[in-house]
Design a protein around this motif. Sequence first.
Motif, PDB file in Angstrom:
ATOM      1  N   ILE A 202       0.868  -1.174   0.000  1.00  0.00           N
ATOM      2  CA  ILE A 202       0.000   0.000   0.000  1.00  0.00           C
ATOM      3  C   ILE A 202       0.908   1.229   0.000  1.00  0.00           C
ATOM      4  O   ILE A 202       1.998   1.199   0.581  1.00  0.00           O
ATOM      5  CB  ILE A 202      -0.963   0.039   1.192  1.00  0.00           C
ATOM      6  N   THR A 203       0.477   2.306  -0.655  1.00  0.00           N
ATOM      7  CA  THR A 203       1.329   3.487  -0.838  1.00  0.00           C
ATOM      8  C   THR A 203       0.540   4.759  -0.578  1.00  0.00           C
ATOM      9  O   THR A 203      -0.582   4.930  -1.088  1.00  0.00           O
ATOM     10  CB  THR A 203       1.911   3.523  -2.260  1.00  0.00           C
ATOM     11  N   ILE A 204       1.117   5.656   0.199  1.00  0.00           N
ATOM     12  CA  ILE A 204       0.484   6.941   0.482  1.00  0.00           C
ATOM     13  C   ILE A 204       0.532   7.802  -0.779  1.00  0.00           C
ATOM     14  O   ILE A 204       1.571   7.907  -1.422  1.00  0.00           O
ATOM     15  CB  ILE A 204       1.196   7.635   1.651  1.00  0.00           C
ATOM     16  N   PRO A 205      -0.607   8.397  -1.159  1.00  0.00           N
ATOM     17  CA  PRO A 205      -0.625   9.233  -2.372  1.00  0.00           C
ATOM     18  C   PRO A 205       0.121  10.545  -2.154  1.00  0.00           C
ATOM     19  O   PRO A 205       0.690  10.792  -1.093  1.00  0.00           O
ATOM     20  CB  PRO A 205      -2.121   9.461  -2.601  1.00  0.00           C
ATOM     21  N   GLY A 206       0.105  11.406  -3.191  1.00  0.00           N
ATOM     22  CA  GLY A 206       0.741  12.716  -3.079  1.00  0.00           C
ATOM     23  C   GLY A 206       1.907  12.882  -4.034  1.00  0.00           C
ATOM     24  O   GLY A 206       2.495  11.899  -4.493  1.00  0.00           O
ATOM     25  N   ASP A 207       2.237  14.140  -4.324  1.00  0.00           N
ATOM     26  CA  ASP A 207       3.297  14.436  -5.286  1.00  0.00           C
ATOM     27  C   ASP A 207       4.621  14.781  -4.623  1.00  0.00           C
ATOM     28  O   ASP A 207       5.573  15.178  -5.291  1.00  0.00           O
ATOM     29  CB  ASP A 207       2.871  15.587  -6.197  1.00  0.00           C
ATOM     30  N   GLY A 208       4.679  14.646  -3.304  1.00  0.00           N
ATOM     31  CA  GLY A 208       5.924  14.924  -2.597  1.00  0.00           C
ATOM     32  C   GLY A 208       5.820  16.002  -1.546  1.00  0.00           C
ATOM     33  O   GLY A 208       6.690  16.113  -0.676  1.00  0.00           O
ATOM     34  N   THR A 209       4.768  16.817  -1.592  1.00  0.00           N
ATOM     35  CA  THR A 209       4.627  17.910  -0.631  1.00  0.00           C
ATOM     36  C   THR A 209       3.208  18.030  -0.079  1.00  0.00           C
ATOM     37  O   THR A 209       2.843  19.065   0.470  1.00  0.00           O
ATOM     38  CB  THR A 209       5.014  19.245  -1.292  1.00  0.00           C
ATOM     39  N   VAL A 210       2.435  16.967  -0.198  1.00  0.00           N
ATOM     40  CA  VAL A 210       1.022  17.030   0.206  1.00  0.00           C
ATOM     41  C   VAL A 210       0.825  16.648   1.670  1.00  0.00           C
ATOM     42  O   VAL A 210      -0.016  17.225   2.367  1.00  0.00           O
ATOM     43  CB  VAL A 210       0.163  16.112  -0.687  1.00  0.00           C
ATOM     44  N   TYR A 211       1.613  15.694   2.155  1.00  0.00           N
ATOM     45  CA  TYR A 211       1.385  15.158   3.503  1.00  0.00           C
ATOM     46  C   TYR A 211       2.621  15.329   4.383  1.00  0.00           C
ATOM     47  O   TYR A 211       3.376  14.388   4.611  1.00  0.00           O
ATOM     48  CB  TYR A 211       0.992  13.685   3.420  1.00  0.00           C
TER      49      TYR A 211
END
Length: 401
Positions: A202-211
């Motif tokens: 499972i992988t946390i979404p986002g483009d690198g600066t969202v979370y």
Amino acid sequence: MKQYFIIFSLIVTSIFSLSSCNDDNNSIRTTVFTLTTENPKDLTDPSVSNLTASFKNINTGRTTTSNAFSGNQLEVELTEGIYHITIEGNVKYSFEEQEMNTKIKGYKESVNITGETASSSLTLFLSQELSDFVIAEIFFTGTTTPEGKQYDGDKFIKIYNNSDTVLYADGLSVLVSEFLTVTKQDYTPDIMSKAMAVSAIITIPGDGTVYPVQPGESIIIADNGIDHREANSQSFDLSKADFEIFYDETNDIDNPAVTNIKTPYDRFLFHNRGSKSMALARIPNIEEYVLDSVNMYHYEYTFVFGEHVIPMDGDCLQVPNEYIIDAVNMTIPAEFQWIVTSPSLDMGWTHCGEIDKDQNRYNKSVRRKVLPTTVNGIEKLQDTNNSTLDFEADAVPSLAK
């Protein structure tokens, strides 16, 4: 499935044909054991010092410790048996014209030490001690209802920022091992020193600066992100989890208030007896990675039970150890056979319950220990890459009141 049915049938048939025997020789026999260490490859001018070796007899639980190394060899007298061997020490080496000082470790399990003399070699590895995300807690057992029935769906994993800076959880993956810690086979080819065999991701979404995750803060990934207390008063409120695992094609509950985590590879399941291990990894281009056949691992092994010999094989994903930032081996103490990651990632294991199908395992989790001192007022979690030392087994879940 046909292969497993055949194996099951053979086991049932063979159980009734087994006979017991007694060993009338109760004398204690010892072995003079010689251990030879080998330095990690590709180190420039390594100088190893302060080595201490521990030999744990897996039958008696007794541990013998010695630091009487002569060069790269140690001679010690041990009672005959099967041992897990652990080594810790220091190493100096040159890297880009700088002198590096770090910890060095070694681990070898299930070494059969018998006879008047015996010997074995062990390759040491550098202990990575960089602060990063760590697995703080895994609740894999599930809860029970007031009536004593098992309640499923309220499992979770907590991930903690153990560094001194803001870390972004975007793209962080949670891996589940392909192999069981309670069943050891001679899988070929053996990739463990280079990669982890993985059954699901499972992988946390986002483009690198969202979370962003602040130092000392954590995120929770829920199996089902709902308030489970509405169905079971002895469960938890996971409706405020940061992420939940959801699969469209199943009967999963989807809470729109909780972000769905990405499921790039197979179905992620919590083994409710803790016979599989988990890890955190940063895998570049995860969607492309899981589709590339180069990253698949085809393994073979021979299942042996009594006089029956059956060739077996399987396929799964492999993830390089360089991508993995933390790993936790879990097992059933009475059934433990091996750890399923490289010891450079984790040298130990933790657990809930003591025996297979232990009814006392429910409502408990494995939780990483908190160090007794803080850094700038922020709690630090213990991380020695040894889950036996780093985790509290049979712990009270952090979400329990």
